[in-house]
Design an enzyme around this catalytic site. Sequence first.
Site, short mmCIF file in Angstrom:
data_model
loop_
_atom_site.label_atom_id
_atom_site.label_comp_id
_atom_site.label_asym_id
_atom_site.label_seq_id
_atom_site.Cartn_x
_atom_site.Cartn_y
_atom_site.Cartn_z
N SER A 119 -1.75 6.67 5.60
CA SER A 119 -1.08 5.40 5.88
C SER A 119 -0.16 5.58 7.07
O SER A 119 0.33 6.68 7.33
CB SER A 119 -0.23 4.98 4.68
OG SER A 119 0.66 3.95 5.05
N ILE A 178 -2.62 -3.88 5.86
CA ILE A 178 -3.92 -4.51 5.67
C ILE A 178 -3.81 -5.54 4.54
O ILE A 178 -3.11 -5.29 3.55
CB ILE A 178 -4.99 -3.43 5.29
CG1 ILE A 178 -4.98 -2.25 6.28
CG2 ILE A 178 -6.38 -4.06 5.15
CD1 ILE A 178 -5.40 -2.56 7.70
N GLY A 214 -11.10 4.43 -6.11
CA GLY A 214 -10.37 3.17 -6.03
C GLY A 214 -11.16 2.10 -5.31
O GLY A 214 -10.65 1.44 -4.41
N ALA A 215 -12.41 1.92 -5.73
CA ALA A 215 -13.29 0.98 -5.01
C ALA A 215 -13.48 -0.34 -5.76
O ALA A 215 -14.35 -1.12 -5.42
CB ALA A 215 -14.64 1.64 -4.75
N TYR A 218 5.87 7.23 -1.41
CA TYR A 218 4.59 6.87 -0.80
C TYR A 218 4.39 7.61 0.53
O TYR A 218 3.32 8.17 0.79
CB TYR A 218 4.56 5.36 -0.61
CG TYR A 218 3.26 4.80 -0.10
CD1 TYR A 218 2.16 4.65 -0.94
CD2 TYR A 218 3.13 4.38 1.23
CE1 TYR A 218 0.97 4.11 -0.47
CE2 TYR A 218 1.96 3.84 1.70
CZ TYR A 218 0.88 3.70 0.85
OH TYR A 218 -0.30 3.17 1.33
N ALA A 243 5.78 10.38 1.47
CA ALA A 243 5.57 11.81 1.19
C ALA A 243 4.11 12.06 0.80
O ALA A 243 3.48 13.01 1.27
CB ALA A 243 6.51 12.28 0.07
N ASP A 279 -9.49 8.27 -13.85
CA ASP A 279 -8.13 8.31 -13.29
C ASP A 279 -8.05 9.59 -12.46
O ASP A 279 -8.01 10.70 -13.01
CB ASP A 279 -7.12 8.34 -14.45
CG ASP A 279 -5.69 8.47 -13.96
OD1 ASP A 279 -5.47 8.76 -12.78
OD2 ASP A 279 -4.79 8.28 -14.80
N VAL A 280 -8.04 9.44 -11.14
CA VAL A 280 -8.13 10.62 -10.27
C VAL A 280 -6.90 11.52 -10.36
O VAL A 280 -6.94 12.67 -9.93
CB VAL A 280 -8.41 10.25 -8.79
CG1 VAL A 280 -9.77 9.61 -8.64
CG2 VAL A 280 -7.30 9.39 -8.21
#
Length: 246
Positions: free
Chosen positions: A141, A187, A11-12, A154, A156, A62-63
């Site tokens: 997070s 962020i 996701g860079a 999210y 979880a 797509d990871v």
Amino acid sequence: MLTDKVAVVTGASRGIGKEIARTLALQGAIVIVNFCGSAEKAEETVGEIETAGGRAEAVQCDVSDYKKAAEMMDYVVKKYQRVDILVNNAGITRDGLLMKMTEEDFDAVVNTNLKGAFHCIRHVARQMVKQRSGRIINISSVSGVLGNAGQVNYSASKAGIIGMTKSAARELASRGITVNAVAPGFIKTDMTEKLSDSVKEGVTAQIPLKTFGETKDVAYAVAFLASEEAGYITGQVLCVDGGMAM
Ligand code: NDP
């Protein structure tokens, strides 16, 4: 410095992942800029790194797809003969209150954020074990540490990242591989840009440092955990959150 280290950042193409890719590349790493749908933005990231004198390559994957993640890691190992750093940063949100959350929204978030990280660790571990060295950094997070209303899926996934980080750290420590998590607070990226002004104000009031963080705040923490100097740190969760989770 990370001279000639091979790093994969998932996701860079945008946001925090982009800044992590830039920061690692400027310290000398060869960076695989993974993206899912934003090919143009990923190429922009690579272009910016190259203009600054660094080395990078964009790789689509797509990871959340187990086989595709395997193909990406196989490609990197075949081309560069090693993987020194894996940063599991790819993530999505599909916020909603628990009572209204669909199964699809729960699964989508867990499949990308948690299973995606598992897939990449699973497929990189063999190479790192062979090398007897490696740095894995998983982006969690503050929502995974504290919980957050409207983010059951999210939170979880991000709490799951923390458990997975600690278990993987225990399994891989004897092979010279460290596994840590970074837990950002709020962020400034596309992900938080979509929050309403009233939510942003409410959140800011809860941040001891009274401001949203910058992507570079997270990138510096990741670069430290990726460094030789962080070799005696494993299984930790480093909160980069203006003090929210203390
Ligand atoms: P953005 O929405 O700005 O960027 C998300 C990135 O993840 C994009 O590069 C996107 O690629 C990629 N991505 C999404 N799904 C996939 C997938 N299935 N496979 C590969 N890549 C994928 O997010 P942020 O930069 O804000 O967040 C980065 C990470 O930090 C996430 O894990 C997020 O949960 C975490 N985080 C962010 C916080 C914040 O305040 N921003 C706070 C705490 C944690 P593409 O565009 O190509 O689809």
